[in-house]
Design a protein around this motif. Structure first.
Motif, PDB file in Angstrom:
ATOM      1  N   SER A   1      -6.433 -45.122 -87.241  1.00  0.00           N
ATOM      2  CA  SER A   1      -5.459 -46.043 -87.833  1.00  0.00           C
ATOM      3  C   SER A   1      -4.041 -45.745 -87.335  1.00  0.00           C
ATOM      4  CB  SER A   1      -5.506 -45.975 -89.362  1.00  0.00           C
ATOM      5  OG  SER A   1      -5.086 -44.697 -89.777  1.00  0.00           O
ATOM      6  N   ASP A   2      -3.874 -44.563 -86.708  1.00  0.00           N
ATOM      7  CA  ASP A   2      -2.548 -44.227 -86.149  1.00  0.00           C
ATOM      8  C   ASP A   2      -2.256 -45.050 -84.889  1.00  0.00           C
ATOM      9  OD1 ASP A   2      -3.393 -41.823 -83.861  1.00  0.00           O
ATOM     10  OD2 ASP A   2      -4.794 -42.342 -85.429  1.00  0.00           O
ATOM     11  N   LEU A   3      -3.320 -45.590 -84.255  1.00  0.00           N
ATOM     12  CA  LEU A   3      -3.112 -46.475 -83.109  1.00  0.00           C
ATOM     13  C   LEU A   3      -3.000 -47.897 -83.677  1.00  0.00           C
ATOM     14  CD1 LEU A   3      -5.848 -45.010 -80.716  1.00  0.00           C
ATOM     15  CD2 LEU A   3      -3.407 -44.464 -80.761  1.00  0.00           C
ATOM     16  N   GLY A   4      -2.615 -48.861 -82.888  1.00  0.00           N
ATOM     17  CA  GLY A   4      -2.524 -50.236 -83.397  1.00  0.00           C
ATOM     18  C   GLY A   4      -3.892 -50.740 -83.829  1.00  0.00           C
TER      19      GLY A   4
ATOM     20  N   THR B   1     -14.177 -34.602 -77.182  1.00  0.00           N
ATOM     21  CA  THR B   1     -13.743 -34.921 -75.816  1.00  0.00           C
ATOM     22  C   THR B   1     -13.531 -36.422 -75.685  1.00  0.00           C
ATOM     23  OG1 THR B   1     -15.925 -35.390 -74.966  1.00  0.00           O
ATOM     24  CG2 THR B   1     -15.226 -33.092 -74.867  1.00  0.00           C
ATOM     25  N   ASP B   2     -12.929 -36.822 -74.570  1.00  0.00           N
ATOM     26  CA  ASP B   2     -12.730 -38.255 -74.328  1.00  0.00           C
ATOM     27  C   ASP B   2     -13.948 -38.899 -73.674  1.00  0.00           C
ATOM     28  OD1 ASP B   2     -10.215 -38.545 -75.388  1.00  0.00           O
ATOM     29  OD2 ASP B   2      -9.262 -37.689 -73.600  1.00  0.00           O
ATOM     30  N   VAL B   3     -14.901 -38.059 -73.275  1.00  0.00           N
ATOM     31  CA  VAL B   3     -16.077 -38.606 -72.587  1.00  0.00           C
ATOM     32  C   VAL B   3     -17.127 -39.033 -73.609  1.00  0.00           C
ATOM     33  CG1 VAL B   3     -17.813 -38.146 -70.812  1.00  0.00           C
ATOM     34  CG2 VAL B   3     -15.635 -36.883 -70.807  1.00  0.00           C
TER      35      VAL B   3
ATOM     36  N   SER C   1      -7.455 -41.795 -90.322  1.00  0.00           N
ATOM     37  CA  SER C   1      -7.094 -41.247 -89.009  1.00  0.00           C
ATOM     38  C   SER C   1      -7.483 -39.776 -88.960  1.00  0.00           C
ATOM     39  CB  SER C   1      -5.591 -41.388 -88.741  1.00  0.00           C
ATOM     40  OG  SER C   1      -5.282 -40.625 -87.576  1.00  0.00           O
ATOM     41  N   ALA C   2      -8.469 -39.507 -88.128  1.00  0.00           N
ATOM     42  CA  ALA C   2      -8.906 -38.110 -87.987  1.00  0.00           C
ATOM     43  C   ALA C   2      -7.830 -37.295 -87.297  1.00  0.00           C
ATOM     44  CB  ALA C   2     -10.210 -38.053 -87.196  1.00  0.00           C
ATOM     45  N   ARG C   3      -6.969 -37.992 -86.529  1.00  0.00           N
ATOM     46  CA  ARG C   3      -5.919 -37.250 -85.815  1.00  0.00           C
ATOM     47  C   ARG C   3      -4.808 -36.810 -86.770  1.00  0.00           C
ATOM     48  NH1 ARG C   3      -4.383 -38.829 -79.947  1.00  0.00           N
ATOM     49  NH2 ARG C   3      -6.277 -37.607 -79.703  1.00  0.00           N
ATOM     50  N   THR C   4      -4.333 -37.740 -87.632  1.00  0.00           N
ATOM     51  CA  THR C   4      -3.194 -37.406 -88.507  1.00  0.00           C
ATOM     52  C   THR C   4      -3.649 -36.949 -89.893  1.00  0.00           C
ATOM     53  OG1 THR C   4      -3.031 -39.654 -89.355  1.00  0.00           O
ATOM     54  CG2 THR C   4      -1.761 -39.157 -87.367  1.00  0.00           C
TER      55      THR C   4
HETATM   56  P1  GDP Z   1     -17.197 -38.939 -81.125  1.00  0.00           P
HETATM   57  O1  GDP Z   1     -17.825 -39.138 -79.787  1.00  0.00           O
HETATM   58  O2  GDP Z   1     -17.417 -40.126 -81.991  1.00  0.00           O
HETATM   59  O3  GDP Z   1     -17.595 -37.662 -81.783  1.00  0.00           O
HETATM   60  O4  GDP Z   1     -15.610 -38.913 -80.883  1.00  0.00           O
HETATM   61  P2  GDP Z   1     -14.627 -37.660 -80.773  1.00  0.00           P
HETATM   62  O5  GDP Z   1     -14.357 -37.071 -82.103  1.00  0.00           O
HETATM   63  O6  GDP Z   1     -15.123 -36.763 -79.687  1.00  0.00           O
HETATM   64  O7  GDP Z   1     -13.278 -38.402 -80.352  1.00  0.00           O
HETATM   65  C1  GDP Z   1     -13.173 -39.164 -79.172  1.00  0.00           C
HETATM   66  C2  GDP Z   1     -11.712 -39.267 -78.780  1.00  0.00           C
HETATM   67  O8  GDP Z   1     -10.984 -39.989 -79.763  1.00  0.00           O
HETATM   68  C3  GDP Z   1     -11.021 -37.913 -78.631  1.00  0.00           C
HETATM   69  O9  GDP Z   1     -10.122 -37.948 -77.547  1.00  0.00           O
HETATM   70  C4  GDP Z   1     -10.246 -37.785 -79.941  1.00  0.00           C
HETATM   71  O10 GDP Z   1      -9.099 -36.976 -79.816  1.00  0.00           O
HETATM   72  C5  GDP Z   1      -9.885 -39.224 -80.205  1.00  0.00           C
HETATM   73  N1  GDP Z   1      -9.676 -39.483 -81.632  1.00  0.00           N
HETATM   74  C6  GDP Z   1     -10.537 -39.210 -82.653  1.00  0.00           C
HETATM   75  N2  GDP Z   1     -10.008 -39.590 -83.830  1.00  0.00           N
HETATM   76  C7  GDP Z   1      -8.789 -40.112 -83.565  1.00  0.00           C
HETATM   77  C8  GDP Z   1      -7.749 -40.677 -84.372  1.00  0.00           C
HETATM   78  O11 GDP Z   1      -7.831 -40.790 -85.600  1.00  0.00           O
HETATM   79  N3  GDP Z   1      -6.637 -41.129 -83.705  1.00  0.00           N
HETATM   80  C9  GDP Z   1      -6.499 -41.047 -82.359  1.00  0.00           C
HETATM   81  N4  GDP Z   1      -5.364 -41.500 -81.836  1.00  0.00           N
HETATM   82  N5  GDP Z   1      -7.453 -40.501 -81.591  1.00  0.00           N
HETATM   83  C10 GDP Z   1      -8.586 -40.048 -82.167  1.00  0.00           C
END
Ligand code: GDP
Length: 507
Positions: free
Chosen positions: A352-355, A265-267, A406-409
């Motif tokens: 790393s996909d973000l700046g 989550t974003d929280v 990058s966990a996203r990509t």
């Molecule tokens: P945690 O609290 O450390 O476990 O963080 P989360 O895995 O819950 O991630 C927090 C936020 O960062 C979420 O909105 C994810 O989608 C976002 N996020 C995690 N990894 C990446 C990434 O590699 N790139 C981007 N752009 N966002 C990411």
């Protein structure tokens, strides 16, 4: 010893839905007992399959290691299931006794009914591990091989399985028995010389003895050293993911598992407790622990998670420290990075996909500052003592790797897996020198190895103190018995009962 000659039976397959179940029977009456409930032909069709129209008891005279098709039940009118029956006669069976295995349909109920029928015919329900215990007591396998049966069953990585396979083959037994043989020969010579000094020359036997013990001790040291890594093989590498909230720890876990296990989550602070998952890499098992965000917090539930996370870090073999590379380094990030300095660690510059705001070099410099060299450069030797300290620092900082991710990509995932495999080989499995001896993963065997070392140390002290030869035989006997405890050549009933009681049913 709690061995008796009852014929025993148990269901050897796991409970639940499966295509077949196996009921295992062992003991002198096993073939006769199964014969009472086995019906080869209940129809013309069976007579064709079995090439036999005879319906009376048919297993008594069959050859060993043969398979027989038929039906199991009280009578041909009261059938429980169709089955294949395997007959393995003593001594060429698992237990070295007559063994019959009945393969019936799975699902559990048929197997249970067949087992009940056997118990009705005087067969006793086996205790957990009793089949393997009989194999040991009948001398077909030694204790290290018996213990390796459970190692095979509980293996969770290729390396754990191949190590267990070596133990099952008898690698530990062979090396331990060859040491025992040497000690036995020396004991026999000493005893004979003490009994018959006129005919058997004692001379300075302690010198000869030492020359025999040296190679044993060398080998023991290598086994003990390589067995220190045994825990990593059998239990896996305790890998803890750390980082402040929201840097992407849960996302990283999902990425390496290739599934959505952790809540993302974003929280900040949503991973309240530790999550554990297993990943197989480089033949080993990584036990991944995702910790709650490590930070000072007033939320009571979360602070319990934070405490757990700190304790997880303490017990970690490998740390994966996640940073958000799109944000400047915070003091919390620095505190977390600081935790990495005493451990084998990988720092992931996630997102790393973000700046990127922070890069590999700046984090390397940050890490170097924890080791006191400030500028992050490796120092050249200034003087011997100083360069010694620097070597230690660079060794320590070499155990920390930094990479973009990058966990996203998924960018960096392959490189990370390759890096982890390298680290596992270089830091957790030791050098290839140890390949020549078996790696001991069993705690009981390890403890017995330490006892052997202690006995040999004592023997050396006895020799150094110039004590009389009859005292040498006392220490030799103690080393001999400690070695025997590893293989089970010398054993106490209670210990053997305890070992086998940890086995599964039907094994
Ligand atoms: P945690 O609290 O450390 O476990 O963080 P989360 O895995 O819950 O991630 C927090 C936020 O960062 C979420 O909105 C994810 O989608 C976002 N996020 C995690 N990894 C990446 C990434 O590699 N790139 C981007 N752009 N966002 C990411």
């Amino acid at each position: 010893m709690s061995y008796n000659s009852d014929t025993i039976a148990a269901i050897a397959t796991a409970s639940g839905n499966g295509s077949i179940s196996i009921i295992r029977v062992s003991g002198v009456d096993s073939i006769a007992a199964v014969d009472k409930i086995f019906h080869k032909n209940i129809s013309k069709n069976d007579a064709i399959i079995n090439n036999n129209s005879d319906v009376s008891g048919q297993l008594a005279s069959v050859s060993t290691h043969t398979v027989h098709h038929g039906w199991i039940g009280v009578s041909t009118d009261e059938i429980i299931d169709e089955a294949l029956v395997l007959v393995m006669r003593a001594p060429g069976s698992y237990t070295a006794e007559d063994v019959v295995e009945i393969q019936c349909h799975g699902g559990g109920l048929a197997a249970k009914k067949i087992l009940e029928l056997l118990l009705h015919h005087g067969v006793r329900l086996a205790e957990p591990g009793e089949f393997t215990k009989r194999a040991f007591l009948n001398g077909r396998i030694d204790l290290t091989q018996a213990e390796s049966v459970m190692e095979v069953i509980s293996s969770k990585s290729e390396l754990a399985l191949s190590t267990a396979g070596e133990h099952l083959r008898g690698d530990v037994r062979d090396v331990i028995r060859s040491m025992r043989e040497v000690i036995l020969t020396d004991m026999a010579y000493l005893e004979a010389a003490l009994d018959d000094p006129e005919h058997i020359e004692m001379g300075d036997y302690s010198e000869t003895l030492l020359s025999h013990l040296d190679p044993i001790e060398d080998k023991l040291s290598v086994i003990v050293k390589s067995s220190e890594n045994g825990r990593f093989i059998s239990e896996g590498i305790n890998t803890v993911i750390v980082g402040r909230p929201n840097v992407g720890k849960s996302s990283f876990l999902n990425c390496i598992l290739r599934q959505d296990r952790a809540i993302v989550t974003d929280v900040p602070g949503t991973t309240r407790d530790t999550l554990e998952e297993d990943v197989r890499l480089g033949g080993l098992l990584l036990r991944l622990v995702d910790t709650a965000g490590i930070r000072e917090t007033s939320d009571e539930v979360e602070s319990i998670g934070v405490e757990k996370a700190k304790s997880a870090v303490e017990h970690a073999d490998l740390l994966i420290c996640v940073l958000d590379s799109s944000e400047v380094l915070t003091s919390e990030d620095r505190d977390i990075l600081n935790m990495c300095k005493d451990k084998s660690s990988i720092v992931l510059l996630n997102k790393s996909d973000l700046g990127a705001v922070i890069d590999v070099e700046s984090i390397r410099r940050e890490i170097s500052s924890f080791f006191g060299s400030g500028d992050g450069e490796r120092k050249s030797e200034v003087d011997d003592q100083k360069s010694g300290i620097d070597d230690q620092r660079s060794d320590a900082s070499d155990r920390i790797s930094v990479m973009e991710f990058s966990a996203r990509t998924g960018v960096g995932l392959r490189e990370l897996e390759a890096l982890i495999e390298d680290k596992l080989l270089s830091e957790f499995l030791g050098d290839s020198d140890h390949q020549s001896v078996p790696v001991i993963t069993n705690l009981r065997q390890k403890e017995a190895l330490y006892e052997v070392k202690t006995s040999i140390d004592r023997l050396r002290e006895t020799i150094a103190a110039g004590m009389p030869e009859d005292l040498l035989t006392v220490d030799l006997l103690s080393a001999y018995e400690s070695l025997g405890r590893i293989t089970g050549d010398t054993f106490e009933d209670d210990l053997v009962d305890k070992i086998f009681s940890d086995f599964c049913m039907g094994k």
